[in-house]
Motif scaffolding. Structure first.
Motif, PDB file in Angstrom:
ATOM      1  N   ALA A  91       0.857  -1.185   0.000  1.00 28.17           N
ATOM      2  CA  ALA A  91       0.000   0.000   0.000  1.00 28.17           C
ATOM      3  C   ALA A  91       0.892   1.234   0.000  1.00 28.17           C
ATOM      4  CB  ALA A  91      -0.917  -0.016   1.218  1.00 28.17           C
ATOM      5  N   LEU A  92       1.239   1.693  -1.191  1.00 29.18           N
ATOM      6  CA  LEU A  92       2.126   2.848  -1.296  1.00 29.18           C
ATOM      7  C   LEU A  92       1.503   4.085  -0.670  1.00 29.18           C
ATOM      8  CD1 LEU A  92       3.416   2.278  -4.944  1.00 29.18           C
ATOM      9  CD2 LEU A  92       4.504   1.633  -2.790  1.00 29.18           C
ATOM     10  N   GLY A 116      -7.203   4.413  -0.389  1.00 31.21           N
ATOM     11  CA  GLY A 116      -6.245   3.640  -1.173  1.00 31.21           C
ATOM     12  C   GLY A 116      -6.214   2.195  -0.743  1.00 31.21           C
ATOM     13  N   VAL A 117      -6.256   1.971   0.568  1.00 34.34           N
ATOM     14  CA  VAL A 117      -6.269   0.598   1.082  1.00 34.34           C
ATOM     15  C   VAL A 117      -7.562  -0.097   0.688  1.00 34.34           C
ATOM     16  CG1 VAL A 117      -6.234  -0.802   3.170  1.00 34.34           C
ATOM     17  CG2 VAL A 117      -4.723   1.182   2.977  1.00 34.34           C
ATOM     18  N   ARG A 118      -8.688   0.647   0.728  1.00 34.87           N
ATOM     19  CA  ARG A 118      -9.970   0.064   0.326  1.00 34.87           C
ATOM     20  C   ARG A 118      -9.924  -0.394  -1.125  1.00 34.87           C
ATOM     21  NH1 ARG A 118     -12.902   4.236   0.784  1.00 34.87           N
ATOM     22  NH2 ARG A 118     -13.484   4.039   2.975  1.00 34.87           N
ATOM     23  N   ALA A 119      -9.272   0.372  -1.974  1.00 33.88           N
ATOM     24  CA  ALA A 119      -9.154   0.002  -3.388  1.00 33.88           C
ATOM     25  C   ALA A 119      -8.350  -1.285  -3.554  1.00 33.88           C
ATOM     26  CB  ALA A 119      -8.501   1.142  -4.167  1.00 33.88           C
ATOM     27  N   ASP A 145     -10.218   1.453  11.462  1.00 33.34           N
ATOM     28  CA  ASP A 145     -11.675   1.499  11.564  1.00 33.34           C
ATOM     29  C   ASP A 145     -12.338   1.367  10.209  1.00 33.34           C
ATOM     30  OD1 ASP A 145     -11.905   1.679  14.311  1.00 33.34           O
ATOM     31  OD2 ASP A 145     -11.708   3.862  14.320  1.00 33.34           O
ATOM     32  N   VAL A 146     -11.736   1.965   9.191  1.00 35.17           N
ATOM     33  CA  VAL A 146     -12.311   1.906   7.839  1.00 35.17           C
ATOM     34  C   VAL A 146     -12.336   0.477   7.332  1.00 35.17           C
ATOM     35  CG1 VAL A 146     -11.998   2.591   5.439  1.00 35.17           C
ATOM     36  CG2 VAL A 146     -11.655   4.263   7.261  1.00 35.17           C
ATOM     37  N   VAL A 147     -11.220  -0.212   7.481  1.00 41.08           N
ATOM     38  CA  VAL A 147     -11.109  -1.572   6.954  1.00 41.08           C
ATOM     39  C   VAL A 147     -11.970  -2.549   7.746  1.00 41.08           C
ATOM     40  CG1 VAL A 147      -9.537  -3.505   6.571  1.00 41.08           C
ATOM     41  CG2 VAL A 147      -8.843  -1.183   5.952  1.00 41.08           C
TER      42      VAL A 147
END
Length: 346
Positions: A114-115, A121-124, A148-150
């Motif tokens: 994950a650059l 970006g991580v979700r993508a 929290d997002v993931v």
């Protein structure tokens, strides 16, 4: 160097809980991964072992959950691993040891860096791995905002997060950074130090947050002054630069650096300032990188067991795939204080 049951009916004639894969493994005297291999007809299981597992299955009347069996039929035996874009010692060690554990369980690993640590970006990347039909996703969290997002994503496959946090969840696996930091700080206090500076890691990094919290709580527990904190970026360069800038570093001071590479840079900076380690300033690092024992002086540090962590993460993945109803919170793995020559009593 010093390094500090099963199916059937219960006795009161009430139905007992249904047997699970771990009951089978225990009765057969094998790991739950081996039971999984027998259930999925994976080759290379010795006939005697297979017979023992099948006998235990029959004896316990074990039947995998329909949901788990449905998932099994769609398996690719591939796990997606999302790592930070930077090649830092901790995340790299986690990735290496997780790959070893995955291969032992006959899974392949598709690693993506994950650059950009931004949650979107991580979700993508997660969505990309889902399109590749991986069986599970493992995320090494380097930015606390991502967690929290993931964990809030509604995924059709299991996700396991490797992250240092006080938060507990069946989806989280970690090494106890907080208690490791308290042990490092306590070591300096027991040596007689009362002025202990903390050279912290990045403000958004979960490891840095937990190590800072551990230092602060240990200082407070001993009623010592908690001073200002300087943040580096995990590199030796940042440790050197901060070491040259820090005020109040004088004979009798001690420093707890959030990782070994920043400690390495700090030792160099103190030398440039005419201060000796440990005669004038004691230093403790964190990680126990391979070079730590060969620095001048050899570095006192906190060791993390990345091999055990890799195995624990893989165990979490297998449980989530095969027996999701049995998933429970996991206690963080302990650290070990390794005392070398960069610290001394005052």
């Amino acid at each position: 160097m010093t390094v500090s049951e099963t199916g059937g009916r219960s006795g009161d004639d009430k139905p007992a809980r249904a047997a699970n894969i771990f009951d089978v493994a225990r009765l057969a005297g094998v790991s739950h991964q081996t039971v999984s291999r027998v259930l999925n007809n994976v080759p290379n299981v010795r006939p005697a072992t297979k017979a023992r597992v099948e006998q235990a299955i029959a004896q316990l009347r074990y039947s995998p959950s329909p949901a788990a069996r449905a998932l099994v039929t769609r398996r690719t035996r591939t796990i997606g691993l999302i790592t930070p874009g930077r090649s830092e010692y901790g995340p790299t060690s986690i990735a290496v040891n997780f790959n070893i554990a995955a291969r032992a369980a006959r899974f392949s690993v598709d690693t993506v860096s994950a650059l950009d640590s931004d949650p979107s970006g991580v979700r993508a990347i997660v969505e990309s791995l889902l399109r590749q039909r991986v069986d599970a996703i493992v995320l090494v969290v380097s930015d606390i905002a991502v967690l929290d997002v993931v964990l809030g994503l509604e995924l059709s496959i299991p996700l396991v997060a490797v992250v240092a946090t006080s938060r507990r969840s069946p989806a989280i696996v970690s090494i106890d950074q907080y208690r490791g930091a308290r042990a490092a700080t306590r070591h300096l206090i027991e040596l007689g130090h009362r002025s202990i500076v903390h050279l912290a890691g990045p403000t958004e990094a979960p490891d840095a947050i937990e190590r800072l919290r551990g230092w602060r709580d240990e200082m407070t527990a001993h009623r010592l002054v908690v001073g200002e904190v300087s943040h580096g970026d995990w590199s030796a360069k940042s440790g050197f630069e901060l070491g040259m800038q820090l005020e109040g570093i004088e004979p009798g001071t001690a420093v707890f650096a959030a990782n070994d590479y920043m400690a390495l840079g700090l030792v160099s900076a103190l030398h440039a300032r005419g201060l000796r380690v440990p005669e004038d300033v004691s230093i403790v690092g964190f990680d126990d990188v391979p070079e730590a024992a060969y620095l001048l002086p050899p570095l006192t540090t906190v060791r993390q067991d990345f091999a055990s962590l890799g195995g624990l993460v893989m165990q979490k993945v297998l449980i989530a795939i095969e027996e999701p109803d049995t998933a429970t919170e996991t206690t963080p793995l302990p650290t070990t204080l390794v005392v070398r020559e960069s610290t001394r009593a005052v």
